[in-house]
Design an enzyme around this catalytic site. Structure first.
Site, PDB file in Angstrom:
ATOM      1  N   LYS A 299       0.851  -1.191   0.000  1.00 25.66           N
ATOM      2  CA  LYS A 299       0.000   0.000   0.000  1.00 25.66           C
ATOM      3  C   LYS A 299       0.884   1.238   0.000  1.00 25.66           C
ATOM      4  O   LYS A 299       1.903   1.276   0.687  1.00 25.66           O
ATOM      5  CB  LYS A 299      -0.853   0.035   1.274  1.00 25.66           C
ATOM      6  CG  LYS A 299      -2.014  -0.934   1.307  1.00 25.66           C
ATOM      7  CD  LYS A 299      -2.804  -0.761   2.607  1.00 25.66           C
ATOM      8  CE  LYS A 299      -3.822  -1.869   2.792  1.00 25.66           C
ATOM      9  NZ  LYS A 299      -4.905  -1.844   1.810  1.00 25.66           N
TER      10      LYS A 299
ATOM     11  N   ARG B 156      -9.764 -11.975   2.221  1.00 28.98           N
ATOM     12  CA  ARG B 156     -10.580 -13.065   1.674  1.00 28.98           C
ATOM     13  C   ARG B 156      -9.836 -14.409   1.740  1.00 28.98           C
ATOM     14  O   ARG B 156     -10.454 -15.461   1.801  1.00 28.98           O
ATOM     15  CB  ARG B 156     -11.025 -12.717   0.248  1.00 28.98           C
ATOM     16  CG  ARG B 156      -9.917 -12.567  -0.749  1.00 28.98           C
ATOM     17  CD  ARG B 156     -10.346 -11.810  -2.002  1.00 28.98           C
ATOM     18  NE  ARG B 156     -10.472 -10.372  -1.762  1.00 28.98           N
ATOM     19  CZ  ARG B 156     -10.918  -9.498  -2.654  1.00 28.98           C
ATOM     20  NH1 ARG B 156     -11.297  -9.898  -3.856  1.00 28.98           N
ATOM     21  NH2 ARG B 156     -10.992  -8.211  -2.357  1.00 28.98           N
TER      22      ARG B 156
END
Ligand code: BES
Ligand code: MN
Ligand code: ZN
Length: 513
Positions: free
Chosen positions: A287, A361
């Site tokens: 990020k 996920r």
């Protein structure tokens, strides 16, 4: 921790540092007037019935959360009266909604930081209202100062502003069973919720998968909950490729924690699954600065699940609740999973990792597949899963997706009942195609548009055949980056805890779907 009691004391003689009253905006024939809310009659009388006028002079409008402080009338033991705005006076009867009371009590408790004891004389019409005021006060009084150098002094009240220490709730019926139960429930739920906030706020150099698991173990022991912790070796042996793949880059290895609360009177079994990324750097798909400063919040789902299971145990709910905490730290390093790697998941499916920042996920997929083996009546997962959900719903509302429309509605209703803003989101089949992988069974990324739904569709693939499932994407409301409001502090909010507890209660009483 703030202590709370129901009190029959009359406001004038009460030994406290402040008395909280409610003030509302008049509606209908009283339009334009300030109205002192029921519960504060004795206080108003001591001002010769002029409290509304005095507040008006001081500039009060009755707007939600507005706080006006004034000296208490002569003869009062408490020196201060704090009027908190309740918004518009309800048109029909004088009953304010639970959420209005919760927010007002929260705003008042926050404004009273630095004070020791306050009496709340807010409009309490029944036991549920008492529970709402109690929840609001106990949640609003929260503060996180474990890392403040003057934190210890603040706790002693010497320095800084210690949270309100004691709350006396007036206008309730301390001997009435329903009132007692409502206050006990509020105490248990808010203590655990505040503990979830503490976990979220704890910096990631102190909270990693191992230390989180240790906290869960200690709490489980204290509350008679069975706990099982799978460490990296056990995860390896069990074939948890998703959790291991996400944790591979970190010096702090991953954990899967199973918390089992069982009741001898249970007829149903609920499983809660929480995303517990103790820090999300994005991994090799790192990020950029500006997007990683608050990523200690990425274990908010696991914190909510943990808090809800402990609360269910403390309340002795007649339902079995299993909590799964999927804990890992997502870091880049020479051992980290690369974009292009294929992971073999616990379910046996293979996943091509196209973006290591879509890690939630992956850990959830393993935990969902494992949780499905127990064949619970329903599974609810909670996760700070996608930025896309924040774009869709903003930062105060979580999204609800499910493989069953009725269950999704039931979860939404439960959220509304406890005052958590939530909204149903679809899982459109056509978006699944975007996750086709030339190499593996599925990729961990799909179309950019509808990213929150794509993540939901990915999770759905790992839920056991025939099991009712809902997914709460709390990326927006889990962490409050702006100023505090109502009973919500800056930082970790404890999002979804109250919804999960309500779901467990409704399941116990047979009122869920
Ligand atoms: N933890 C983030 C989602 C998030 C973002 C939570 C902001 C709270 C605030 C998650 O792991 C993530 O990085 N998601 C990606 C997915 C994408 C790479 C498919 C996202 O939303 O950008
Ligand atoms: Mn991520
Ligand atoms: Zn994440």
């Amino acid at each position: 921790m703030t202590a709370l009691t129901l009190s029959t004391a009359a406001a004038p003689g009460l030994r406290a540092d402040a008395i909280v009253v409610g003030v509302a905006k008049g509606t209908g024939s009283k339009s334009g007037d300030l109205v002192v809310a029921p519960g504060a009659e004795a206080v108003d009388k001591a001002y010769d019935g002029r409290l509304a006028g005095v507040l008006e002079t001081l500039g009060a409008s009755g707007g939600e959360g507005e706080v006006t402080k004034l000296p208490a009338p002569s003869g009062f033991k408490a020196p201060l009266v704090l009027a908190v705005g309740l918004g518009a006076l309800p048109e029909k009867d004088d009953s304010f909604s639970g959420e209005t009371l919760r927010r007002a009590a929260g705003a008042a408790a926050r404004a009273l930081a630095g004070t020791k004891k306050a009496a709340f004389a807010l409009p309490v019409a029944d036991a549920a209202d008492a529970g709402a005021v109690a929840e609001g006060a106990l949640l609003g009084a929260y503060s996180f100062d474990a890392y403040k150098e003057n934190g210890k002094d603040a706790k002693n009240g010497k320095n800084g502003k210690a949270p309100l220490a004691e709350v006396a709730l007036l206008g309730g019926k301390p001997r009435d069973k329903a009132y007692k139960a409502a206050v006990e429930r509020a105490t248990a739920v808010t203590e655990e919720l505040n503990r979830a906030r503490d976990l979220v706020n704890t910096p990631p150099n102190d909270l990693n998968p191992e230390s989180f698991a240790a906290v869960a173990q200690a709490a489980a022991k204290e509350h008679g909950i069975k706990v099982q912790v799978l460490d990296e070796k056990a995860l390896e042996k069990g074939g948890y490729g998703g959790i291991l793949g996400v944790g591979a880059g970190s010096a702090a290895p991953p954990r899967l924690v199973k918390l089992s609360y069982t009741s001898s009177k249970a007829k149903k079994h609920l499983a809660f699954v929480g995303k517990g990324i103790t820090y999300d750097s994005g991994g090799i798909s790192l990020k950029p600065a500006g997007h990683n400063e608050t990523m200690k919040c990425d274990m908010s789902g696991a914190a909510a699940v943990f808090a809800a299971v402990v609360a269910a145990a403390r309340l002795g709910l007649e339902v079995n609740v299993t909590g799964w905490l999927a804990l890992a730290e997502n870091m880049p390093s020479g051992s980290a999973t690369r974009p292009g790697d294929v992971l073999r998941m616990y379910s046996g499916k293979t996943v091509e990792v196209l973006n290591t920042d879509a890690e939630g996920r992956l850990v959830l997929a393993d935990a969902l597949a494992k949780a499905s083996e127990d064949k619970p009546d329903a599974i609810v997962d909670v996760a700070t899963l996608t930025g896309a959900m924040m774009l869709a719903l903003g930062n105060r509302t979580f999204g609800i997706m499910a493989n069953d429309d009725a269950f999704r509605s039931a979860v939404h209703e439960a959220a509304e009942e406890v005052g958590e803003a939530a909204w149903p989101m679809p899982l459109p089949d056509h978006l699944k195609k975007g996750m086709d992988s030339p190499t593996a069974d599925i990729a961990n990324m799909g179309e950019r548009y509808g990213g929150g739904l794509v993540a939901g569709l990915f999770l759905k693939e790992f839920v056991g055949e025939g099991i009712t499932w809902a997914h709460l994407d709390i990326a927006g409301p889990a962490f409050n980056e702006s100023g505090p409001f109502g009973y919500t502090p800056k930082g970790g909010t404890g999002s979804a805890v109250r919804t999960l507890v309500r779901l467990a209660e409704l399941t116990a009483s047979g009122d869920l779907g």
